[in-house]
Enzyme design. Structure first.
Site, PDB file in Angstrom:
ATOM      1  N   SER A 251     -29.190   4.761   5.046  1.00 22.62           N
ATOM      2  CA  SER A 251     -29.576   3.745   4.785  1.00 22.62           C
ATOM      3  C   SER A 251     -28.247   2.672   4.292  1.00 22.62           C
ATOM      4  CB  SER A 251     -30.073   3.744   3.386  1.00 22.62           C
ATOM      5  OG  SER A 251     -29.253   4.115   2.257  1.00 22.62           O
ATOM      6  N   LYS A 252     -28.017   1.520   3.985  1.00 22.65           N
ATOM      7  CA  LYS A 252     -27.025   0.531   3.958  1.00 22.65           C
ATOM      8  C   LYS A 252     -25.974   1.234   3.246  1.00 22.65           C
ATOM      9  CE  LYS A 252     -28.857  -3.996   4.797  1.00 22.65           C
ATOM     10  NZ  LYS A 252     -30.011  -4.431   4.390  1.00 22.65           N
ATOM     11  N   ARG A 253     -26.388   1.907   2.260  1.00 21.87           N
ATOM     12  CA  ARG A 253     -25.310   2.424   1.505  1.00 21.87           C
ATOM     13  C   ARG A 253     -24.332   3.297   2.143  1.00 21.87           C
ATOM     14  NH1 ARG A 253     -27.605   7.352  -1.950  1.00 21.87           N
ATOM     15  NH2 ARG A 253     -29.693   7.291  -1.087  1.00 21.87           N
ATOM     16  N   GLY A 255     -23.209   2.614   5.362  1.00 22.24           N
ATOM     17  CA  GLY A 255     -22.482   1.783   6.081  1.00 22.24           C
ATOM     18  C   GLY A 255     -23.518   0.890   6.952  1.00 22.24           C
TER      19      GLY A 255
END
Ligand code: GLU
Length: 481
Positions: A251-253, A255
């Site tokens: 997920s976004k965290r 990258g």
């Protein structure tokens, strides 16, 4: 054996998560490696999640990743339409068949009363499952809205074959009487998916492992209709590495996780596709760099892994760097240019030369601004930049050698890499020092930083004579101050 037909069935959102791209890619490779057909079907029955232009976006993203659709909304085909909201009459017809055969029933429960009809164990409490003919008639006569639910068997088990995980069995008593057709007449995913996969003659359903638990409900629908289910391949999730060393779903965290974001970061689509191909599939040999044709040749389902794959940005960096190195230099220069931002004219005119230096050094295009920043503007550096153990250089040494080399640089008329070397080589020799011991301080004097793409000659050439000498003299002043 009947024809191989796979499909990618995304919901139209405005992005393509790497996990989804992988699903599409494996579907494509599975089909193409067996002369099959790859189908794009848009699953847009969840009207709340609709994003404008999403179909176009999906088609463009797939094409950018070198995944080509044989049948789909744009391509057409014998099994269309390929957008679910254009098929609503079909779903109604099939839902009614199930009503007739008793495998589905009308449910008049008010969705606002959800909690009133919820059990902890199998969802909906089946309140309307056994309404009498009269009760149903009364509701219909009153014009009450209803959904159509699947009548799950209350006993026994349902088993299906997953080509990745093997046989999977579920207790029927644990399956909810799920909604097939909503009040608005649109089907749920679970219903539309089955009707479409059957009508589109899909032979292999390839999708994420989050659908492992939906598959028994699908398999029961196939059975109710008297259809043969397709083969299933449920792909384990793509994970990312958390700060604490554990892993969780990518997920976004972690990258950039969308194909488009990776391209914006300056990875090549071919490299991303190549990397994604290896996220959960292993080729037979040790080769890692594959063209699409090679992937198609090599791909086979027995190389698919049962366990989650880890998205490793460093590995992607490495692979992208390999793609850069193998690229036609002119193409590299052209693709890299937009990442360089505005360049002063004297650098701009040497862009192809500079790009040639960058080509073997970069992992991704987004590194360009930081890599060439010193060429645009002289960094404000500290004097200890002149100190380098390996070359045995010191601040005092620089204070001595820089003024000596100044007239040599000033005398160069042919300011090209060859011309610069022709002047510097005899100078180095005349000092009796090792080459590095001379080059280091001179390079610091014009670059203002210890690491540069290319050596002193390249930096001088790109900066141009005037610019180089201006920086150089300022460095002499700085040393003397
Ligand atoms: N629309 C579903 C998704 O976007 C498709 C799942 C499937 O392939 O059956 O995940």
């Amino acid at each position: 054996m009947s024809a191989i037909r796979t499909r990618f069935a995304p919901s139209p959102t405005g992005f393509m998560h790497i996990g989804n791209l992988r699903t599409a890619l494996y579907g494509y490779l599975f089909a193409k490696s067996q002369n099959g057909t790859f189908i794009l079907r848009i699953e847009d029955t969840d009207q709340e999640r609709l994003v404008e232009g999403a179909v176009d976006f999906i088609e463009k993203t797939l094409a950018a990743a070198h995944i080509y659709v044989d049948e789909g909304p744009k391509e057409g085909g014998d099994y269309g339409p390929y957008v679910q909201t254009e098929r609503r009459e079909i779903y109604r017809e099939y839902a009614e068949k199930l009503l007739e055969s008793g495998h589905a029933y009308r449910c008049f429960c008010d969705p606002k009363d959800k909690d009133a009809h919820k059990t902890d164990f199998s969802g909906y409490d089946r309140h309307c499952r056994d309404l009498s003919e009269e009760e149903i008639r009364a509701h219909l006569d009153a014009g009450d809205a209803y959904v159509i639910r699947q009548r799950m068997p209350l006993t026994g088990t349902t088993t299906y074959m997953d080509l990745v995980h093997g046989l999977i069995t579920f207790e029927n008593s644990e399956l909810e009487d799920q909604i097939l057709l909503k009040r608005d007449g649109l089907p749920t995913y679970n219903f539309a998916n089955v009707v479409d996969d059957h009508l589109m003659a899909i032979s292999h359903v390839i999708r994420g492992a989050e659908y492992i638990t939906s598959a028994p409900k699908h398999v029961l629908l196939y059975k109710f209709f008297g259809w043969t289910p397709p083969a299933f391949l449920h792909l384990p999730p793509v994970m990312g590495k958390d700060a604490d060393g554990k892993t969780s779903k990518l997920s976004k965290r972690h990258g950039a996780v969308n194909f488009g974001d990776l391209i914006d970061l300056g990875y090549l689509p071919e490299a991303v596709t190549n990397y994604v191909a290896l996220l959960g599939w292993s080729p037979k040999g040790t080769q890692e760099i594959f063209t699409m044709d090679e992937l198609i040749r090599e791909f086979s389902a027995d190389g698919l892994s049962k366990s989650p794959a880890l998205f490793d940005y460093q590995k992607l960096d490495w692979m992208n760097g390999e793609y850069f190195k193998a690229m036609d230099p002119a193409k590299f220069a052209a693709l890299a240019k937009p990442f360089a931002g505005d360049l002063p004219a004297h650098i701009d005119e040497k862009w192809d030369y500079l790009a040639g230096i960058l080509q073997s050094r970069l992992a991704k295009f987004s590194e360009i601004p930081a890599t060439i920043g010193f060429l645009k503007e002289m960094p404000d550096y500290a004097l200890d930049a002149f100190v380098n153990k390996r070359n045995k250089t010191t601040v005092e040494g620089a204070r001595e050698i820089l003024p000596q080399a100044l007239p040599v640089l000033e005398s160069i008329t042919d300011w090209t890499p060859d011309g610069i070397n022709a002047a510097l080589d005899p100078f180095v020799e005349s000092t009796g020092l090792k080459k590095g011991a001379v080059m280091w301080p001179l390079r610091i004097a014009v670059a203002g930083q210890p690491v540069t793409p290319g050596g002193l000659t390249e930096v001088l050439y790109i900066l141009g004579k005037e610019n180089s000498l201006e920086r150089y003299k300022k460095s002499i002043d700085k040393l003397e101050a």
